[in-house]
Scaffold this active site. Structure first.
Site, PDB file in Angstrom:
ATOM      1  N   ASP A 157       0.815  -1.215   0.000  1.00  0.00           N
ATOM      2  CA  ASP A 157       0.000   0.000   0.000  1.00  0.00           C
ATOM      3  C   ASP A 157       0.850   1.267   0.000  1.00  0.00           C
ATOM      4  O   ASP A 157       2.053   1.220   0.234  1.00  0.00           O
ATOM      5  CB  ASP A 157      -0.880   0.022   1.259  1.00  0.00           C
ATOM      6  N   LYS A 178      -1.709   2.046  -7.714  1.00  0.00           N
ATOM      7  CA  LYS A 178      -1.954   2.288  -9.141  1.00  0.00           C
ATOM      8  C   LYS A 178      -1.511   1.063  -9.921  1.00  0.00           C
ATOM      9  O   LYS A 178      -0.448   0.521  -9.663  1.00  0.00           O
ATOM     10  CB  LYS A 178      -1.079   3.455  -9.631  1.00  0.00           C
ATOM     11  N   MET A 187      -7.208   9.576   9.591  1.00  0.00           N
ATOM     12  CA  MET A 187      -7.769  10.154   8.356  1.00  0.00           C
ATOM     13  C   MET A 187      -8.691  11.336   8.640  1.00  0.00           C
ATOM     14  O   MET A 187      -9.741  11.487   8.012  1.00  0.00           O
ATOM     15  CB  MET A 187      -8.559   9.062   7.588  1.00  0.00           C
TER      16      MET A 187
HETATM   17  N1  SAH Z   1      -4.116   0.423   9.224  1.00  0.00           N
HETATM   18  C1  SAH Z   1      -3.473   1.694   9.536  1.00  0.00           C
HETATM   19  C2  SAH Z   1      -4.377   2.868   9.285  1.00  0.00           C
HETATM   20  C3  SAH Z   1      -4.748   3.060   7.836  1.00  0.00           C
HETATM   21  S1  SAH Z   1      -5.721   4.463   7.576  1.00  0.00           S
HETATM   22  C4  SAH Z   1      -2.975   1.650  10.972  1.00  0.00           C
HETATM   23  O1  SAH Z   1      -3.321   0.744  11.734  1.00  0.00           O
HETATM   24  O2  SAH Z   1      -2.209   2.545  11.346  1.00  0.00           O
HETATM   25  C5  SAH Z   1      -4.516   5.676   7.173  1.00  0.00           C
HETATM   26  C6  SAH Z   1      -4.395   6.680   8.298  1.00  0.00           C
HETATM   27  O3  SAH Z   1      -3.536   6.170   9.305  1.00  0.00           O
HETATM   28  C7  SAH Z   1      -3.786   8.003   7.904  1.00  0.00           C
HETATM   29  O4  SAH Z   1      -4.726   8.844   7.324  1.00  0.00           O
HETATM   30  C8  SAH Z   1      -3.316   8.509   9.246  1.00  0.00           C
HETATM   31  O5  SAH Z   1      -4.389   8.998  10.002  1.00  0.00           O
HETATM   32  C9  SAH Z   1      -2.836   7.234   9.904  1.00  0.00           C
HETATM   33  N2  SAH Z   1      -1.393   7.021   9.691  1.00  0.00           N
HETATM   34  C10 SAH Z   1      -0.821   5.996   9.055  1.00  0.00           C
HETATM   35  N3  SAH Z   1       0.528   6.113   9.084  1.00  0.00           N
HETATM   36  C11 SAH Z   1       0.800   7.245   9.772  1.00  0.00           C
HETATM   37  C12 SAH Z   1       1.988   7.915  10.158  1.00  0.00           C
HETATM   38  N4  SAH Z   1       3.197   7.441   9.862  1.00  0.00           N
HETATM   39  N5  SAH Z   1       1.872   9.045  10.856  1.00  0.00           N
HETATM   40  C13 SAH Z   1       0.675   9.545  11.201  1.00  0.00           C
HETATM   41  N6  SAH Z   1      -0.480   8.964  10.856  1.00  0.00           N
HETATM   42  C14 SAH Z   1      -0.422   7.827  10.155  1.00  0.00           C
END
Ligand code: SAH
Length: 282
Positions: free
Chosen positions: A44, A66, A181
């Site tokens: 991803d 993509k 998000m």
């Molecule tokens: N499955 C992932 C979340 C996916 S949704 C998890 O458990 O972390 C994607 C969201 O995760 C982003 O919009 C942000 O809110 C958060 N996110 C993912 N990586 C991040 C990072 N390195 N720093 C801050 N927020 C992050």
């Protein structure tokens, strides 16, 4: 652990793995084991490319963002692709950011695979809302503040502020709110929480690129968060913490301290002295 105890990646299987919040060293040993055996990796957008350095040299790697000239494959395309690869006898590692079962549609992908009769293994990861905030020096719970944490997405499947969320109930019932998000609709979300009874002066931390070298932490308030994020040009991905817990950063910003910054406050919550307490109620 003895060699024989590591799971063996068999052809035709899909392993759905979480790669942690960002820093490659935050993957688990299970994910490392998977990377060393998989012959096809579908990853991803938020996966750090350095993680793929641990893959087999002959592994094929595909970005799920993509493909085939299409701008952005939908979930169904990705699931169908995983099924196709598994049926072709590949050892398919599906790498997702954070934990695959936390706002990552991992449940949907896994369900499609199971329905198609493809055997799966789930490899959990450190979610951004937990590990990412740890890098900002923010503990999710503290006995003086909260007995519960709410994880919330700021985006529903239509890209809107989640309409299914009962904002009033969350505002009233959850001392600490962790939002994924939520950057796009931050202004609206903060307004709803304030309407629900939260104080506009309540501390908020916005942590972008958590655990990565370009991590940024903005400390603000519920009333100011949206404006401050725009003003400081903080970009996603960001995790947002709402609650008194954010103050703990004044003491626990360990990355700042490593870089030579002073501890701002040794007791930001004005807590009782816990040091001599019995630990039986931890
Ligand atoms: N499955 C992932 C979340 C996916 S949704 C998890 O458990 O972390 C994607 C969201 O995760 C982003 O919009 C942000 O809110 C958060 N996110 C993912 N990586 C991040 C990072 N390195 N720093 C801050 N927020 C992050």
């Amino acid at each position: 652990m003895r060699d024989a105890e590591w799971p063996e990646f068999l052809p035709g299987w899909v392993w759905l793995a979480g790669a942690g919040p960002g820093d490659p060293s935050l993957i688990t040993l299970q994910v490392l084991n998977a990377l060393q055996q998989a012959d096809f990796i579908v990853y991803d957008a938020l996966i750090d490319p350095r993680i793929l350095d641990w893959a087999r040299e002959d592994a094929e790697v595909e970005y799920a963002g993509k493909r085939g000239g299409k701008p952005s494959p939908n979930q169904r395309d990705i699931s169908l692709r995983l099924i196709e690869l598994a049926r072709a006898g590949r050892k398919v590692l599906r790498l997702k950011g954070g934990d695959p079962f936390v706002f990552g549609r991992g449940g949907e992908e896994a369900q499609s695979l199971v329905r198609a009769g493809i055997p799966i293994r789930i490899l959990p990861g450190i979610s951004a809302g937990i590990g990412g905030l740890a890098y900002a020096g923010i503990p999710l719970t503290h006995r003086d503040i909260n007995q519960a944490v709410t994880f919330l997405t700021g985006h529903d499947r239509h890209g809107l502020t989640p309409s299914a969320v009962n904002w009033q109930a969350i505002a009233k019932g959850s001392q600490v709110i962790i939002m994924y998000m939520a950057m796009k609709h931050l202004g609206e979300i903060c307004a709803r929480l304030i309407q629900g009874g939260r104080d506009g002066g309540e501390p908020v931390a916005v942590v972008s690129n958590a655990s990565l070298p370009n991590m940024q932490v903005l400390e603000t308030t519920l009333g100011q968060a949206d404006q401050d994020v725009r003003q400081h040009n903080i970009q996603p991905p960001a995790i947002i913490a709402v609650g008194e817990i954010v103050k703990m950063r004044q003491c626990l910003d360990w990355l700042g301290q490593m870089a030579g910054e002073e501890v701002r406050h040794l007791d930001p919550l004005g807590s009782r002295d816990h040091e001599h307490e019995r630990e039986d109620s931890a």
